[in-house]
Write a protein that holds these residues in place. Structure first.
Motif, PDB file in Angstrom:
ATOM      1  N   HIS A  31      39.555  -9.761  12.229  1.00 31.82           N
ATOM      2  CA  HIS A  31      40.689 -10.991  12.173  1.00 31.82           C
ATOM      3  C   HIS A  31      40.031 -12.236  11.612  1.00 31.82           C
ATOM      4  CE1 HIS A  31      43.871  -8.801  14.269  1.00 31.82           C
ATOM      5  NE2 HIS A  31      43.163  -8.147  14.744  1.00 31.82           N
ATOM      6  N   GLU A  32      38.825 -12.357  11.724  1.00 30.45           N
ATOM      7  CA  GLU A  32      38.173 -13.762  11.146  1.00 30.45           C
ATOM      8  C   GLU A  32      37.140 -13.151   9.955  1.00 30.45           C
ATOM      9  OE1 GLU A  32      36.613 -16.172  14.506  1.00 30.45           O
ATOM     10  OE2 GLU A  32      37.932 -14.921  15.734  1.00 30.45           O
ATOM     11  N   GLY A  33      36.674 -11.944   9.846  1.00 34.67           N
ATOM     12  CA  GLY A  33      35.686 -11.750   8.826  1.00 34.67           C
ATOM     13  C   GLY A  33      34.380 -12.128   9.284  1.00 34.67           C
ATOM     14  N   PRO A  34      33.591 -11.375   8.127  1.00 35.62           N
ATOM     15  CA  PRO A  34      32.074 -11.533   8.797  1.00 35.62           C
ATOM     16  C   PRO A  34      31.397 -13.081   8.829  1.00 35.62           C
ATOM     17  CG  PRO A  34      32.521  -9.847   6.811  1.00 35.62           C
ATOM     18  CD  PRO A  34      33.738 -10.601   7.119  1.00 35.62           C
ATOM     19  N   ARG A  35      32.056 -13.653   7.973  1.00 34.83           N
ATOM     20  CA  ARG A  35      31.774 -15.204   7.922  1.00 34.83           C
ATOM     21  C   ARG A  35      31.894 -15.813   9.525  1.00 34.83           C
ATOM     22  NH1 ARG A  35      34.173 -18.572   3.501  1.00 34.83           N
ATOM     23  NH2 ARG A  35      32.682 -20.061   4.307  1.00 34.83           N
ATOM     24  N   ALA A  36      32.591 -15.354  10.396  1.00 36.67           N
ATOM     25  CA  ALA A  36      33.054 -15.908  11.654  1.00 36.67           C
ATOM     26  C   ALA A  36      31.611 -15.548  12.402  1.00 36.67           C
ATOM     27  CB  ALA A  36      33.828 -15.024  12.377  1.00 36.67           C
ATOM     28  N   PHE A  37      30.818 -14.756  12.098  1.00 39.00           N
ATOM     29  CA  PHE A  37      29.440 -14.705  12.946  1.00 39.00           C
ATOM     30  C   PHE A  37      28.330 -15.575  12.668  1.00 39.00           C
ATOM     31  CE2 PHE A  37      31.227 -10.174  12.905  1.00 39.00           C
ATOM     32  CZ  PHE A  37      31.117 -10.064  14.291  1.00 39.00           C
ATOM     33  N   LEU A  50      31.659  -5.361  24.367  1.00 38.34           N
ATOM     34  CA  LEU A  50      30.861  -5.967  23.085  1.00 38.34           C
ATOM     35  C   LEU A  50      31.631  -5.203  21.890  1.00 38.34           C
ATOM     36  CD1 LEU A  50      28.349  -7.640  22.088  1.00 38.34           C
ATOM     37  CD2 LEU A  50      27.101  -5.703  22.308  1.00 38.34           C
ATOM     38  N   ARG A  51      31.864  -3.945  21.864  1.00 36.16           N
ATOM     39  CA  ARG A  51      32.344  -3.244  20.755  1.00 36.16           C
ATOM     40  C   ARG A  51      33.541  -4.001  20.451  1.00 36.16           C
ATOM     41  NH1 ARG A  51      32.378   1.098  17.578  1.00 36.16           N
ATOM     42  NH2 ARG A  51      34.746   2.027  17.280  1.00 36.16           N
ATOM     43  N   HIS A  52      34.575  -4.034  21.446  1.00 33.49           N
ATOM     44  CA  HIS A  52      35.790  -4.590  21.178  1.00 33.49           C
ATOM     45  C   HIS A  52      35.693  -6.040  20.573  1.00 33.49           C
ATOM     46  CE1 HIS A  52      39.805  -6.234  23.368  1.00 33.49           C
ATOM     47  NE2 HIS A  52      40.000  -5.618  22.079  1.00 33.49           N
ATOM     48  N   CYS A  53      34.978  -6.621  21.267  1.00 28.94           N
ATOM     49  CA  CYS A  53      34.621  -8.147  20.471  1.00 28.94           C
ATOM     50  C   CYS A  53      34.462  -8.088  19.157  1.00 28.94           C
ATOM     51  CB  CYS A  53      33.696  -8.943  21.476  1.00 28.94           C
ATOM     52  SG  CYS A  53      33.435 -10.787  20.988  1.00 28.94           S
ATOM     53  N   PHE A  54      33.234  -7.388  18.713  1.00 33.54           N
ATOM     54  CA  PHE A  54      32.794  -7.124  17.473  1.00 33.54           C
ATOM     55  C   PHE A  54      33.868  -6.851  16.531  1.00 33.54           C
ATOM     56  CE2 PHE A  54      30.998  -4.324  14.056  1.00 33.54           C
ATOM     57  CZ  PHE A  54      30.181  -5.390  13.570  1.00 33.54           C
ATOM     58  N   ILE A  90      36.453  -9.539  16.171  1.00 31.51           N
ATOM     59  CA  ILE A  90      36.128 -10.804  15.286  1.00 31.51           C
ATOM     60  C   ILE A  90      35.909 -10.279  13.773  1.00 31.51           C
ATOM     61  CG2 ILE A  90      34.387 -12.288  14.641  1.00 31.51           C
ATOM     62  CD1 ILE A  90      33.459 -12.288  17.756  1.00 31.51           C
ATOM     63  N   LEU A  91      35.643  -9.144  13.346  1.00 29.53           N
ATOM     64  CA  LEU A  91      35.272  -8.724  12.064  1.00 29.53           C
ATOM     65  C   LEU A  91      36.398  -8.192  11.401  1.00 29.53           C
ATOM     66  CD1 LEU A  91      33.050  -7.959  10.035  1.00 29.53           C
ATOM     67  CD2 LEU A  91      33.437  -5.678  10.899  1.00 29.53           C
ATOM     68  N   ARG A 111      31.888 -15.710  23.264  1.00 27.13           N
ATOM     69  CA  ARG A 111      33.257 -15.295  23.512  1.00 27.13           C
ATOM     70  C   ARG A 111      33.468 -14.455  24.876  1.00 27.13           C
ATOM     71  NH1 ARG A 111      36.345 -15.028  18.148  1.00 27.13           N
ATOM     72  NH2 ARG A 111      35.249 -16.529  17.008  1.00 27.13           N
ATOM     73  N   MET A 112      32.534 -13.687  25.129  1.00 24.42           N
ATOM     74  CA  MET A 112      32.788 -12.748  26.442  1.00 24.42           C
ATOM     75  C   MET A 112      32.582 -13.509  27.739  1.00 24.42           C
ATOM     76  SD  MET A 112      31.102  -9.139  25.182  1.00 24.42           S
ATOM     77  CE  MET A 112      31.796  -8.480  26.706  1.00 24.42           C
ATOM     78  N   GLN A 113      31.531 -14.852  27.454  1.00 28.47           N
ATOM     79  CA  GLN A 113      31.476 -15.482  28.713  1.00 28.47           C
ATOM     80  C   GLN A 113      32.704 -16.359  29.103  1.00 28.47           C
ATOM     81  OE1 GLN A 113      28.125 -17.587  27.211  1.00 28.47           O
ATOM     82  NE2 GLN A 113      26.591 -16.461  28.738  1.00 28.47           N
ATOM     83  N   MET A 114      33.565 -16.756  28.265  1.00 29.99           N
ATOM     84  CA  MET A 114      34.794 -17.781  28.595  1.00 29.99           C
ATOM     85  C   MET A 114      35.756 -17.056  29.740  1.00 29.99           C
ATOM     86  SD  MET A 114      33.876 -19.885  26.541  1.00 29.99           S
ATOM     87  CE  MET A 114      35.505 -21.171  26.999  1.00 29.99           C
ATOM     88  N   ALA A 115      36.061 -17.980  30.348  1.00 28.11           N
ATOM     89  CA  ALA A 115      37.141 -17.678  31.322  1.00 28.11           C
ATOM     90  C   ALA A 115      38.473 -16.940  30.649  1.00 28.11           C
ATOM     91  CB  ALA A 115      37.695 -18.835  32.095  1.00 28.11           C
ATOM     92  N   ASN A 116      38.660 -16.202  31.431  1.00 23.66           N
ATOM     93  CA  ASN A 116      40.108 -15.276  30.898  1.00 23.66           C
ATOM     94  C   ASN A 116      39.597 -14.719  29.443  1.00 23.66           C
ATOM     95  OD1 ASN A 116      41.650 -16.338  32.895  1.00 23.66           O
ATOM     96  ND2 ASN A 116      41.662 -18.126  32.009  1.00 23.66           N
TER      97      ASN A 116
END
Length: 357
Positions: A160-166, A150-154, A157-158, A139-144
């Motif tokens: 807005h998408e829930g634990p299953r997203a991981f 890392l904390r913001h990303c975690f 995802i948790l 997710r962090m490697q993508m352009a834009n």
């Protein structure tokens, strides 16, 4: 026939030894070649501009010029946190299960069948631990990428998408990595045994066999890697710029392998499943060469220390046994000499007595 001190066959090679060596190998493998992995992720993206992401080197140049020197390293913190423990599980499971399969089938521990099955078992544990870190990394490697860290990303995802997203891509990850690791381990063991039949510690063998095995396995499993990238990045659902939280409502997520494969085919045709093949090979060939070299080096060093420790424990007992043997030998020699002298004296006395009479 290898000598008893062959580090591959030492009886005191513990699971802890393999886990420590594996953790060191994983950290080196994933961090040293990380920029190439970032390029691969972007090249496999559904929205990648082919005029920009033509090849590995032009892509790296573009990333550095347009986003800064640190752009190719975005997401490396996820790799650093996950790779060590994941590879400790990976190699610990591999060595233990390889020995078990070899015992069950009555074959050598370097047998390709035992190696392939052990690689499958190792993959289940490795991917189960590493998958959430892989999602955040990509997710962090993508352009834009809208994620600040890392904390913001975690948290995003948790929330807005829930634990299953991981673990949305876990099935795809296993579908890719089980054949990848089976090919990888079988090729490595076969090449290593052919290049170094004595089983000695030989860095050149580990580099060569590891690099070739990694390249073969990477090329064979690229289509599934593209599917995994699409599932992990969820580009269709992620916001483009601005506040990711505010733009999250109403987004549709790619649910599984079939849907991801359809999107790739609609966007790029059959060739879409081979996007990033060169970058994937350029990443995995050196990374597996580094991984096996570091792993075998640490295993060799740890085994050598174990042998020295064992020798230090046994040395006093051996010295005492040697001293006792020498003392016993001297005592026996002295007793034999005394007995011989008595007989001679007795014989002489009898002779004199007979002569006298």
């Amino acid at each position: 026939m290898p000598e008893p001190d062959d580090y591959e066959d030492l009886p005191n090679a513990s699971t802890t030894t393999h886990m420590i060596a594996g953790a060191a190998a994983g950290m080196c493998e994933h961090t040293l070649i990380f920029p190439v992995d970032s390029v691969k992720t972007r090249m496999q993206s559904l929205t990648a501009d082919r005029s920009i992401y033509r090849n590995v080197f032009s892509s790296l140049r573009y990333m550095v010029r347009s986003e800064g020197v640190l752009a190719p390293f975005r997401g490396i913190k996820a790799t650093v946190l996950g790779a060590g423990p994941a590879h400790a599980l990976y190699f610990g499971t591999y060595e233990a299960s390889k020995a078990k399969f070899a015992q069950v089938f009555g074959v050598d521990t370097h047998n390709p069948l035992a190696s392939g099955l052990a690689g499958t078992c190792a993959t289940l544990f490795h991917d189960g631990f590493m998958n959430p870190f892989e999602v955040m990394k990509q997710r962090m490697q993508m352009a834009n990428s809208p994620f600040r860290g890392l904390r913001h990303c975690f948290v995003w995802i948790l929330r807005h998408e829930g634990p299953r997203a991981f673990y949305r891509s876990y099935t795809t990850q296993l579908s890719m990595n089980i054949p990848y690791q089976s090919i990888h381990f079988m090729a490595y063991e076969a090449l290593r045994q052919r290049m170094n039949p004595e089983g000695r510690y030989d860095p050149l063998t580990h580099v060569s066999a590891g690099g070739i095995a990694g390249a073969l396995a990477a090329a064979a499993t690229t289509p599934l890697d593209v599917v995994k990238t699409v599932l992990n990045t969820q580009e269709a659902a992620l916001p483009r710029g601005g506040d990711p939280v505010a733009a999250a409502a109403g987004r549709q997520y790619i649910a599984g392998m079939g849907e991801a494969a359809q999107m790739i085919y609609r966007s790029h045709g059959p060739a879409g499943f081979l996007r990033g093949t060169t970058a994937r090979i350029l990443f995995h060939a050196p990374s597996t060469a580094i991984c096996w070299s570091v792993y075998e080096f640490f295993k060799h060093v740890i085994h050598a220390r174990q042998l020295n420790a064992d020798a230090a424990v046994l040395a006093p007992a051996a010295t005492a046994a040697t001293a006792a043997s020498v003392a016993l030998s001297k005592s026996g020699g002295s007793g034999g000499g005394s007995g011989g002298g008595g007989n001679v004296g007795s014989g002489g006395s009898s002779g004199s007595s007979g002569s006298s009479s």
